[in-house]
Design a protein around this motif. Sequence first.
Motif, short mmCIF file in Angstrom:
data_model
loop_
_atom_site.label_atom_id
_atom_site.label_comp_id
_atom_site.label_asym_id
_atom_site.label_seq_id
_atom_site.Cartn_x
_atom_site.Cartn_y
_atom_site.Cartn_z
N VAL A 113 28.82 7.67 -24.37
CA VAL A 113 27.36 8.01 -24.74
C VAL A 113 26.64 7.65 -25.55
O VAL A 113 27.09 7.60 -26.76
N ASP A 114 25.30 7.39 -25.57
CA ASP A 114 24.30 7.04 -26.42
C ASP A 114 23.24 8.30 -26.83
O ASP A 114 22.77 8.54 -25.76
N CYS A 115 23.64 8.80 -28.15
CA CYS A 115 22.62 9.85 -28.19
C CYS A 115 21.55 9.78 -29.50
O CYS A 115 21.95 8.87 -30.11
N PHE A 157 25.41 7.17 -31.87
CA PHE A 157 24.16 7.87 -32.47
C PHE A 157 23.20 6.90 -32.98
O PHE A 157 22.98 6.47 -33.99
N SER A 158 22.24 6.89 -31.73
CA SER A 158 21.02 5.59 -32.12
C SER A 158 19.90 6.29 -32.31
O SER A 158 19.16 6.45 -31.38
N SER A 159 19.65 6.95 -33.28
CA SER A 159 18.34 7.92 -33.48
C SER A 159 17.40 6.91 -34.35
O SER A 159 17.65 5.82 -34.80
N GLY A 215 20.85 2.84 -19.37
CA GLY A 215 20.62 4.03 -18.71
C GLY A 215 20.01 4.02 -17.18
O GLY A 215 20.61 4.50 -16.31
N ARG A 216 18.72 3.35 -17.16
CA ARG A 216 18.09 3.09 -16.10
C ARG A 216 19.06 2.31 -15.11
O ARG A 216 19.36 2.93 -13.67
N PHE A 217 19.58 1.37 -15.44
CA PHE A 217 20.63 0.80 -14.62
C PHE A 217 21.56 1.51 -13.84
O PHE A 217 22.10 1.40 -12.66
N ALA A 272 16.97 8.11 -13.43
CA ALA A 272 17.00 7.89 -14.95
C ALA A 272 15.39 8.11 -15.35
O ALA A 272 14.63 7.47 -14.69
N HIS A 273 15.23 8.83 -16.52
CA HIS A 273 13.79 9.07 -17.03
C HIS A 273 12.98 9.72 -15.99
O HIS A 273 12.08 9.37 -15.88
N GLY A 274 13.80 10.45 -15.13
CA GLY A 274 12.95 11.30 -13.92
C GLY A 274 12.93 12.78 -14.39
O GLY A 274 12.15 13.23 -15.37
#
Length: 418
Positions: free
Chosen positions: A72-74, A95-97, A273-275, A368-370
């Motif tokens: 996971v990417d948080c 962790f991509s903040s 995410g979306r894909f 995704a993003h919903g």
Amino acid sequence: MKTPFVTLQKAREIVRENPTPFHIYDEAGIRRTARALRAAFSWNPGFKEYFAVKATPNPFILRILREEGCGVDCASETELMLAKAAGFAGHEIMFSSNETPDAEFARAGAQGAIINLDDYTLIESMERMCGVPELVCCRFNPGGNFAIGNDIMDMPKDAKYGMTREQLTQAYRVLMQKGTKRFGLHAFLASNTLTNEYYPTLARILFKEAVQLHRETGAKIAFINLSGGVGIPYRPEDTANDIAVIGEGVRRAYEEVLVPAGMGDVAIFTELGRFMLGPNGALITTAIHEKHTYKEYIGVDACACNLMRPAMYGAYHHVTVLGKENAPADHVYNVVGGLCENNDKFAIDRRLPEINRGDLLYIHDTGAHGFSMGYNYNGKLRSAELLLREDGSVQRIRRAETPKDYFATFDFTDFRFE
Ligand SMILES: *Cc1c(COP(=O)(O)O)cnc(C)c1O
């Protein structure tokens, strides 16, 4: 033609126990997508997808992805908590903040996540809060325009993310002095791309920079993180990306750039995410009103609080009237929610079959993003999330909010709510 993953009959059955509106996700579709992605990158032994939690922050969904080998990417403390709750630990977490509060580095460090630094100045915060790990990733922003052939895809020079090329060299050098042994390189240059060329083009840029960075600094590059950005066909006339072709394009760039440089052991990471989830989720809502004024309106029981993308980006989401999949689209409707905001429109002047009150509308590609971009404007409450299991059963993986949730952040000693 876009086909819903539930039929009218199934939707009616679901609605008996779960009133509309709700988001529903398709477990079989999620697993199929994850497996296709893995197969596309199976040429790379270290490949791993780090699903972007912000797209669908539900631990039941995350657990399915973990079973399929994803990490996971948080980007925040609560996303890190969610990752932990769903069973992810250590290097299964990226962790991509950005603009990271100090406390979040402490948690990322405690969970053993791979830290992806958005900026040079964050080296100091990271060191102070959790020390300098042996493996660190740095986010690159090449500036300028990002083009594929003659098509300008996006403007990295206007994006707040990532480091300049000079800062990357500096960051790698400083981190090496502080004890980092292995590095990642990351960039996200365009969103929702509908071309099989995005990842290969991005990969070639990052591979070349990685070779240069290695030569300049002696840094050992462990992975290249292609991040998110692979899009989905929201419109019926859009052509879907072919993930196998995308994986093959990245492989070719890898063979041409990294292998000759003696860097044939670099792992490829993605943060899609979306894909992964977009087409595997839908928002189901009931037509509750019709209104005939200067236009024909269909009022539904969902609103932009349940799906913000049309209001925020003017995004297109396809609508299917369940049970009327094959009826002629001989009416022109505006499908609207109940917010006191004139942008609360799921469809504008859209050709659809005749809609009657009580019809169930299936709004496509909300996985995704919903739900995750939901909000509480006008006191509207967030919906439930359901999971259509592979065996056809339906599991409620998040209940709908109640007024009590809305009031939970007030101090009840001063007021009574009923
Ligand atoms: C949003 C985001 C993603 C996922 O983007 P998609 O468009 O959903 O693929 C991946 N990585 C980072 C750092 C992000 O911010």
